[in-house]
Scaffold this active site. Sequence first.
Site, PDB file in Angstrom:
ATOM      1  N   ASP A 252      -6.181   1.989  -3.791  1.00 24.15           N
ATOM      2  CA  ASP A 252      -7.450   1.806  -3.068  1.00 24.15           C
ATOM      3  C   ASP A 252      -7.846   3.096  -2.348  1.00 24.15           C
ATOM      4  OD1 ASP A 252      -5.448   1.517  -1.171  1.00 24.15           O
ATOM      5  OD2 ASP A 252      -6.312  -0.247  -0.207  1.00 24.15           O
TER       6      ASP A 252
ATOM      7  N   ASP B 232      -2.967   6.157  -3.927  1.00 22.51           N
ATOM      8  CA  ASP B 232      -1.801   5.563  -3.269  1.00 22.51           C
ATOM      9  C   ASP B 232      -1.292   4.440  -4.181  1.00 22.51           C
ATOM     10  OD1 ASP B 232      -3.729   3.619  -2.712  1.00 22.51           O
ATOM     11  OD2 ASP B 232      -2.888   3.159  -0.740  1.00 22.51           O
TER      12      ASP B 232
ATOM     13  N   SER C 221       0.824  -1.211   0.000  1.00 22.44           N
ATOM     14  CA  SER C 221       0.000   0.000   0.000  1.00 22.44           C
ATOM     15  C   SER C 221       0.862   1.267   0.000  1.00 22.44           C
ATOM     16  CB  SER C 221      -0.972  -0.046   1.181  1.00 22.44           C
ATOM     17  OG  SER C 221      -1.902   0.977   1.085  1.00 22.44           O
TER      18      SER C 221
HETATM   19 MG    MG Z   1      -3.571   1.294  -0.257  1.00 23.19          MG
END
Ligand code: MG
Length: 457
Positions: free
Chosen positions: A251, A247, A105
């Site tokens: 998401d 990002d 992430s």
């Molecule tokens: Mg993310």
Amino acid sequence: MSELIISVSGMRGIVGETLTPAVATEYGRAFGTFLMGSSESSGVRLKVCVGRDSRPSGEELLSAVAAGLCSVGIDVVDIGIVSTPCVGVMLRHLGCAGGIVITASHNPVEYNGIKLLLSNGIGPAAELAGQIRQRYFDKEFERVDPPQFGQVTFDKTTDAVHIEKVMAIIERETIAAKGFKVVLDSVNGAGGRIGKDLLGQLGCDVVAINDEPTGIFAHTPEPTKENLTGLCDKVAEAGADIGFAQDPDADRLAIVDENGGYIGEEYTVVLAAKYVFSKMKGTAAVNLSTSRMIDDVAREAGCEVIRTAVGEANVADAMVRNKCVIGGEGNGGVIDLRVGPVRDSLVGMALVLQLMAETGKTVSELVSEIGGYYVSKTKFAADKDQAGLICEKARELFTDAKINTTDGYRFDFDDGWVHLRMSNTEPVMRLIVEMENESIAKTYIDKVNDIREKILG
Ligand code: MG
């Protein structure tokens, strides 16, 4: 050296140190063995959809995880460099028993992670996540004979499938008629290609920055104010209507207004909900730490808001159980079940553009209509026992508050709320306070700090 973290959302570590191909293969074997054990249709050959963000270490780890799955007799569909929500969409589209995303992430490039999704597209709940974790540590893996080994196939239809689902929740012509100029900052993560494609199909004039999926992040990847000065400048310079920041696994979505001002991630799900509520009377689900701006927007539309424990799977699960029309988290994560039960920057972009198109209002006008609060997010070191004591003392002090103990303690007052909770991944307690203004917030923060000092010394 930081530890390998195994939490409800999967595994995360430093590539080559704690997170190696050997670890990834065994984690793949553990997840595969878990899926085979939980499969109701025994004897049926299972497949798992695997994708990755753009980090340079992604291919190595994806291949390793795929090897683990194949070794226990599960077929793998490799969908390449895609966003996290893409895997959620594709695993269901392809009828897979689960999905794996190789992503860390918003963490820096040294990190990578392995995120697990079940056949419904949602991450495993705490109990199931615990079973998978235990299987990884016990190393009790399924073993098949050569004819049963899994095979890897490749699928390149993800962008088309995902975009079609997003198109179905908005009215393309209304947005296209506006010819919005949009700057998209994909931080050289996984969201650039599909993000540009979607915006192009919505008739936007797209100015893409940091859109090469190299995984060499153009700035610190978390889409917060201090990391998005380049996007803010570009929006102002281009005279754009809006700026979007994703990002690395796309998401989360942050928004910049038409003046080049960062509006804060909390507004993303609120703006999306404002549009959805204008079309459907229904319920939203957000976590306990999400701004009460969404309560204001819901009240105005005659709609309801459900609060859940922090964690994407908790929100998604509550949305499914309560048939919610919209949901997400205050970190820029928007979930619309019509597309998939995963936070999705594409959904966020489409819904916000639709709101702008239908109202004829600019981002800054929409934001000032919604208004805002003062939010403070801090954290401090505390173990479980200390955290429990702090919560108890706070409960004794805040006798006039409505208390929610779903995830730590959330105290609701007339003028705002205070949320105290333990982190899922480290011995840290988080304190989030949202009040009408800074000085009111400070009185509550001071009270909690007094308790904290008495207990922690
Ligand atoms: Mg993310």
